[in-house]
Design an enzyme around this catalytic site. Structure first.
Site, short mmCIF file in Angstrom:
data_model
loop_
_atom_site.label_atom_id
_atom_site.label_comp_id
_atom_site.label_asym_id
_atom_site.label_seq_id
_atom_site.Cartn_x
_atom_site.Cartn_y
_atom_site.Cartn_z
N TRP A 100 47.46 41.19 -97.73
CA TRP A 100 48.25 40.38 -96.79
C TRP A 100 49.64 40.13 -97.33
CZ3 TRP A 100 46.35 41.00 -92.38
CH2 TRP A 100 44.98 40.95 -92.14
N ASP A 167 52.20 31.70 -97.05
CA ASP A 167 51.12 32.03 -96.12
C ASP A 167 49.89 31.29 -96.62
OD1 ASP A 167 48.98 33.11 -94.75
OD2 ASP A 167 49.48 35.21 -95.17
N LYS A 191 40.92 30.96 -90.07
CA LYS A 191 40.25 30.98 -91.36
C LYS A 191 39.71 29.60 -91.75
CE LYS A 191 41.38 35.30 -91.76
NZ LYS A 191 42.65 35.73 -92.33
C1 LIG Z 1 43.66 36.89 -92.14
C2 LIG Z 1 44.93 36.72 -92.87
C3 LIG Z 1 46.16 37.14 -92.30
C4 LIG Z 1 46.26 37.84 -90.97
O1 LIG Z 1 45.97 36.98 -89.95
P1 LIG Z 1 46.05 37.50 -88.41
O2 LIG Z 1 46.06 36.19 -87.68
O3 LIG Z 1 44.84 38.32 -88.17
O4 LIG Z 1 47.31 38.27 -88.24
C5 LIG Z 1 47.30 36.92 -93.03
N1 LIG Z 1 47.27 36.32 -94.24
C6 LIG Z 1 46.12 35.92 -94.81
C7 LIG Z 1 46.15 35.27 -96.15
C8 LIG Z 1 44.91 36.10 -94.14
O5 LIG Z 1 43.77 35.71 -94.70
#
Ligand SMILES: *Cc1c(COP(=O)(O)O)cnc(C)c1O
Length: 357
Positions: A100, A167, A191
């Protein structure tokens, strides 16, 4: 239904209370006689839900007045582009701690100059790089606080000499965060705080407006701050479920209470991985994630991988297959996962040891 224990990496397990409330709202939103799927987002009732959700974010994470929180569509992956569009002028650095993080960097490189300041790919992203120099002329440093695929986590808020952007898709609301240390915190809700379809972005208001490029209206955070996330139709149902999830979180005592439980769950499972001779953890101990626990069969027991997967499945374990880039197993212990769920997995590992050890 047979009892199951859900360890999915995302979309995540949600509290039953939030699901039940959402089912009610699908039938009748706040006594209006209209489904939440059909209400206009330009009504008093919907405004109240938006206000409540924003207020819960502020309260639960202790967001200072300097920052605003917005809810948008497009997933965390589109935020990778938002970050570069809104913040990248001359040069930005990214801490490359996994897939990511790397995707975020790649997206920025399509917009301007961005590079990996440190990278843990040499050992398949099993640790968080430390001790690198941060040049003071950067527009920002981007970090990924929890690396969902590899089970590593930055568990503290860095003191950073340049603007810090994070993030926090997969560990938001699992610990107290000093929001004042970040210019931007963003992530997908699916998540830890809700269903798929909505992202959160917590933005230091005065950090915006510093780049010279034209930013398309929809990609400009200022648009969404000005219009309170209602410039266009927001992801109504996803926000509704997120709001119910946050109400549940507040009800059980908020972030400090859930952090204590998250620590307990992680200690229980890591403890078993370290004790049980059949299994071994993949992440460096000091960087182990509270949210995603990655482990494989120990050397000499690799041939038992499929057998354990079947064994666990029979006992109701769902979603413990590791990501293909790591292999083995991954149990995601997000907030709605209970201590009993984790205990069931640990019991299952013990039982497997008895019959196969
Ligand atoms: C799942 C995830 C993403 C991507 O998320 P989407 O909403 O599917 O684009 C980005 N960063 C992290 C750390 C993630 O776990």
């Amino acid at each position: 239904m047979k009892p199951v224990h859900v360890f999915n990496a995302g979309p995540c397990l949600l509290p039953q209370e939030a699901i039940d409330r959402s089912i009610e709202a699908l039938k009748d939103f706040k006594g209006t006689g209209v489904s939440v799927l059909s209400i206009s987002h330009r009504t008093k009732e919907w405004d109240e839900t938006m206000d409540e959700c924003r207020a819960l974010w502020r309260e639960l994470l202790n967001i200072p007045d300097t920052h605003e929180v917005v809810f948008l569509g497009g997933g965390a992956s589109l935020q990778f582009l938002y970050v570069a569009m809104n913040y990248l002028e001359k040069k930005a650095a990214y801490l490359d701690t996994g897939v990511w993080a790397h995707k975020a960097l790649k997206e920025a490189q399509g917009i301007g100059e961005a590079y990996a300041i440190a990278c843990s790919k040499d050992r398949n992203y099993t640790y968080i790089p430390k001790g690198y120099e941060i040049p003071t002329d950067l527009d920002y440093l981007h970090i990924t606080t929890n690396n969902t695929i590899y089970g590593t986590e930055i568990k503290e808020d860095y003191d950073c000499p340049v603007p810090l952007i994070a993030d926090m898709s997969s560990d938001i609301m699992s610990r107290r965060v000093d929001v004042s240390k970040y210019d931007l915190i963003y992530g997908g809700a699916q998540k830890n705080v809700g269903p798929a379809g909505v992202i959160f972005a917590i933005i230091r208001k005065e950090s915006l407006g510093r780049v010279s490029r034209y930013i398309p209206t929809m990609l400009d955070y200022r648009t969404h701050i000005d219009k309170l996330s209602m410039f266009n139709t927001p992801p109504v149902f996803s926000i509704f479920v997120m709001n119910e999830t946050l109400k549940w979180l507040k009800g059980i005592g908020g972030v400090d209470a859930i952090h204590a439980l998250d620590v307990k769950k992680a200690e229980l499972l890591y403890g078993e991985i370290d004790r049980n001779p059949l299994f071994v953890g993949t992440a460096e101990k000091e960087d182990r994630s509270l949210m995603n626990v990655c482990f494989v069969m120990a050397p000499g027991y690799e041939h038992l991988q499929d057998a354990f997967m079947g064994f666990a499945k029979e006992r109701g374990m769902i979603g413990i297959k590791g990501h293909r880039s790591v292999g083995g197993f991954r149990a995601s212990l997000y907030n709605a996962c209970s201590l009993e769920d984790v205990q069931a997995l640990v019991d299952c590992m013990k039982e497997f040891e008895k019959t196969n050890g």
